[in-house]
Design a protein around this motif. Structure first.
Motif, short mmCIF file in Angstrom:
data_model
loop_
_atom_site.label_atom_id
_atom_site.label_comp_id
_atom_site.label_asym_id
_atom_site.label_seq_id
_atom_site.Cartn_x
_atom_site.Cartn_y
_atom_site.Cartn_z
N ALA A 129 -9.83 21.47 25.81
CA ALA A 129 -10.71 21.98 26.86
C ALA A 129 -10.83 20.95 27.98
CB ALA A 129 -12.09 22.28 26.29
N ALA A 130 -10.98 19.70 27.58
CA ALA A 130 -11.24 18.65 28.56
C ALA A 130 -10.00 18.34 29.40
CB ALA A 130 -11.74 17.40 27.86
N GLY A 186 -7.13 19.12 31.39
CA GLY A 186 -6.65 20.34 32.03
C GLY A 186 -6.13 20.06 33.42
N GLY A 200 -7.76 19.66 35.88
CA GLY A 200 -8.62 18.62 36.46
C GLY A 200 -7.99 17.24 36.32
N ILE A 247 -15.12 29.73 37.29
CA ILE A 247 -14.05 28.73 37.35
C ILE A 247 -12.71 29.40 37.06
CG2 ILE A 247 -13.15 26.57 36.38
CD1 ILE A 247 -16.01 25.74 35.76
N TYR A 268 -8.89 29.15 38.44
CA TYR A 268 -8.10 28.38 37.48
C TYR A 268 -6.85 29.17 37.07
CZ TYR A 268 -8.30 24.40 34.24
OH TYR A 268 -8.08 23.21 33.61
N PHE A 272 -17.86 15.44 35.54
CA PHE A 272 -18.38 16.61 34.82
C PHE A 272 -17.29 17.64 34.59
CE2 PHE A 272 -22.85 17.19 33.90
CZ PHE A 272 -23.30 15.94 34.25
N PHE A 273 -16.57 17.93 35.64
CA PHE A 273 -15.54 18.96 35.54
C PHE A 273 -14.49 18.56 34.49
CE2 PHE A 273 -11.63 21.12 36.79
CZ PHE A 273 -12.08 22.41 36.98
N THR A 274 -14.09 17.30 34.56
CA THR A 274 -12.97 16.90 33.71
C THR A 274 -13.33 16.84 32.24
OG1 THR A 274 -11.12 15.39 33.51
CG2 THR A 274 -13.22 14.39 33.95
N SER A 327 -15.46 18.78 30.94
CA SER A 327 -15.92 20.14 30.62
C SER A 327 -17.40 20.20 30.30
CB SER A 327 -15.17 20.73 29.42
OG SER A 327 -13.81 20.72 29.66
N MET A 356 -21.42 23.64 31.03
CA MET A 356 -21.08 25.05 31.12
C MET A 356 -21.16 25.76 29.78
SD MET A 356 -17.57 26.75 31.56
CE MET A 356 -17.87 27.58 30.04
N THR A 411 -19.01 25.12 27.21
CA THR A 411 -17.76 25.06 26.45
C THR A 411 -17.94 24.18 25.22
OG1 THR A 411 -16.16 25.42 28.23
CG2 THR A 411 -15.48 23.96 26.48
N SER A 431 -7.45 24.77 28.51
CA SER A 431 -8.75 24.68 29.20
C SER A 431 -9.25 26.08 29.56
CB SER A 431 -8.63 23.85 30.47
OG SER A 431 -8.31 22.53 30.15
N SER A 472 -11.01 27.70 26.85
CA SER A 472 -12.35 27.16 26.62
C SER A 472 -13.34 27.64 27.68
CB SER A 472 -12.32 25.64 26.60
OG SER A 472 -12.33 25.12 27.92
N LEU A 473 -12.84 28.09 28.80
CA LEU A 473 -13.72 28.62 29.84
C LEU A 473 -14.14 30.05 29.52
CD1 LEU A 473 -11.77 27.21 32.91
CD2 LEU A 473 -14.14 26.67 32.38
N LEU A 491 -22.18 23.15 37.56
CA LEU A 491 -21.96 22.28 36.39
C LEU A 491 -23.02 21.19 36.27
CD1 LEU A 491 -18.06 21.90 36.39
CD2 LEU A 491 -19.47 23.43 35.02
N1 TRP Z 1 -11.98 20.20 31.95
C1 TRP Z 1 -11.01 21.13 32.40
C2 TRP Z 1 -10.11 20.41 33.40
O1 TRP Z 1 -10.20 19.24 33.56
C3 TRP Z 1 -11.62 22.37 32.99
C4 TRP Z 1 -12.67 22.95 32.11
C5 TRP Z 1 -12.49 23.58 30.90
C6 TRP Z 1 -14.04 22.93 32.36
N2 TRP Z 1 -13.68 23.93 30.36
C7 TRP Z 1 -14.66 23.56 31.24
C8 TRP Z 1 -14.79 22.44 33.39
C9 TRP Z 1 -16.04 23.64 31.19
C10 TRP Z 1 -16.16 22.56 33.33
C11 TRP Z 1 -16.80 23.15 32.23
O2 TRP Z 1 -9.30 21.03 34.02
#
Ligand code: TRP
Length: 442
Positions: A16-17, A19, A21, A96, A100, A219-221, A223, A226, A228, A315, A318-319, A384
């Motif tokens: 998930a993490a 991705g 990102g 997202i 994505y 935060f995004f990277t 995950s 949200m 997940t 990823s 996981s979204l 996020l």
């Molecule tokens: N972390 C993923 C990326 O780096 C994207 C992602 C997957 C995400 N699940 C998430 C971002 C939940 C925020 C919340 O591409």
């Protein structure tokens, strides 16, 4: 029980993490935001903010054992109804996903391109990418459809035989690809230039914009914010050490971003000294660099984009899962139906996202200075951290102290525990509120 194994959980969470990102966004953000100073703030945020929130989010799922709404509701001692509203987070995932999945579609196109002749020269490559984005909506929709089908297929199979199984395959292959390309990039003369580009901070480039993007991206990277991580943690085997698990996830995620960043810039600097090419970096610049390697370049291009595709799929899965878990409960429906309902939402809005860059339709899908694609990107970078604040405050103030101490006492010593709680209660909410206000009013 349909639980993850411990290793399966780590794989899925790392999946998930790690991705787009890490491999698509991080490298161009480094260039846009001034190099090493951005990287330093990003690393700092991962260590001092990211890991704290990661542990908090994991804990809510681990103790709550339900989907996003349910876990908050079960654990809240009062105002259960209100806390249950935190389920809005799961829907951030659908937002997202709309863009994505479109970007995963572009990747598929470049996988195919790797079999033929790669573009010669940056100008040609730019033209190729931009005309694809601004006029080729049929291939874009077809590849977006493919991404939708693959993601839906995996999520329909559920946690164990879908998500865990897919990640057992996708993650090791992805790691091998990134690591293999990294090792190859060491042999390039430009390797040391790339290292100093990424790791030599120039503090004169630091400003509040750079800091905010670094926090947002952290935060995004990983995950966060949200649901997940929360949703995956609800299927954790009991007696898992979540502090350790959090460290592993943060470690792998950061390692992949740094390895990919150094590798991509080593390739790029072997061809040009121009670093700043924005979101087109891996789509415009890299193929040209690969082209200059001859047939070997086609091979490198192929494995690079396949790796990126794998990172994107794990990823994307996981979204989607958090919303699906929630819909199964509230609509009392089957997993397959829940996937179709939520999948159709991101699939259809995704098509609008595609049309928001197409020349003949973009004016209908642009408001102010942003088209639909940019708006969604912009709004998720607000949602996020908002999710992060809610989770931090929840664990910091609402979870009964006794439950907290009992769960964490074997995983953290007292000093660390106190720092963690202080961080969740005060530092993180204040920092994140500042960040959100700055974004809204700038
Ligand atoms: N972390 C993923 C990326 O780096 C994207 C992602 C997957 C995400 N699940 C998430 C971002 C939940 C925020 C919340 O591409």
């Amino acid at each position: 029980m349909n639980n993850f194994t411990k290793l399966g959980f780590i794989m899925a969470t790392v999946g998930a993490a790690v991705g787009l990102g890490n491999i698509w966004k991080f490298p161009y953000m480094v260039a846009e935001q001034g190099g090493g100073a951005f990287v330093l703030i990003y690393l700092f945020t991962i260590v001092f903010v990211g890991i704290s929130v990661l542990i908090a989010e994991m804990l809510i799922g681990y103790l709550g054992r339900g989907d996003v709404g349910q876990s908050f509701e079960v654990l809240a001692t009062k105002n259960k109804y209100l806390w249950g509203k935190s389920v809005f987070m799961a829907f951030t995932g659908l937002f997202i996903l709309t863009f994505y999945s479109v970007v995963i579609g572009w990747i598929v196109r470049y996988i195919f391109l790797s079999f033929g002749s790669l573009p010669v020269g940056i100008e040609n490559s730019k033209e190729l990418f931009e005309s694809f984005l601004s006029s080729d909506f049929i291939p874009q929709i077809s590849f977006h459809t493919l991404a939708f089908i693959v993601v839906a297929f995996i999520v329909i199979k559920g946690i164990k035989s879908g998500i865990e199984k897919a990640n057992y395959f996708l993650m090791p292959v992805l790691m091998l690809i990134i690591f293999g390309l990294f090792v190859y990039s060491i042999s390039l003369d430009s390797f040391s230039t790339s290292l100093s580009f990424i790791f030599n901070p120039d503090f004169s480039k630091l400003n509040s914009d750079v800091m905010l993007s670094a926090v947002g991206h952290a935060f995004f990277t990983i995950s966060l914010g949200m649901g997940t991580i929360l949703t995956y943690s609800a299927s954790l085997p009991k007696k898992t050490n979540i502090v350790k698990a959090s460290f592993w996830v943060a470690f792998f995620d950061t390692a992949v971003a740094l390895f990919a960043g150094v590798m991509i810039y080593a390739f790029l600097f072997s061809y040009t000294s121009e670093a700043n090419s924005g979101p087109g970096l891996v789509f415009i610049s890299l193929p040209v660099v690969f082209e200059s390697f001859g047939v070997l370049g086609n091979f490198l291009s192929l494995i690079f984009f396949v790796g990126l595709f794998f990172a994107g799929i794990s990823s994307a899965v996981s979204l989607l899962e958090p919303v699906v878990m929630y819909l199964i409960r509230v609509l009392k429906t089957s997993r397959a139906k829940a996937v179709i309902y939520s999948g159709l939402f991101f699939y259809i809005v995704g098509i609008l996202v595609i049309f928001s860059s197409i020349d003949s339709t973009k004016e209908y899908l642009t408001w102010g200075d942003k088209n639909l694609f940019d708006w969604i990107d912009h709004i998720t970078y607000l949602l996020l951290p908002l999710g992060g604040i809610i989770m931090s405050l929840f664990v910091g103030f609402v979870l009964p102290r006794e439950l907290l101490i009992n769960t964490m006492k074997n995983q953290m010593n007292k000093v660390v525990f106190n720092i963690w709680i202080f961080n969740l209660r005060f530092i993180i909410p204040i920092a994140l509120i500042w960040m959100i206000l700055d974004k809204v009013f700038s």
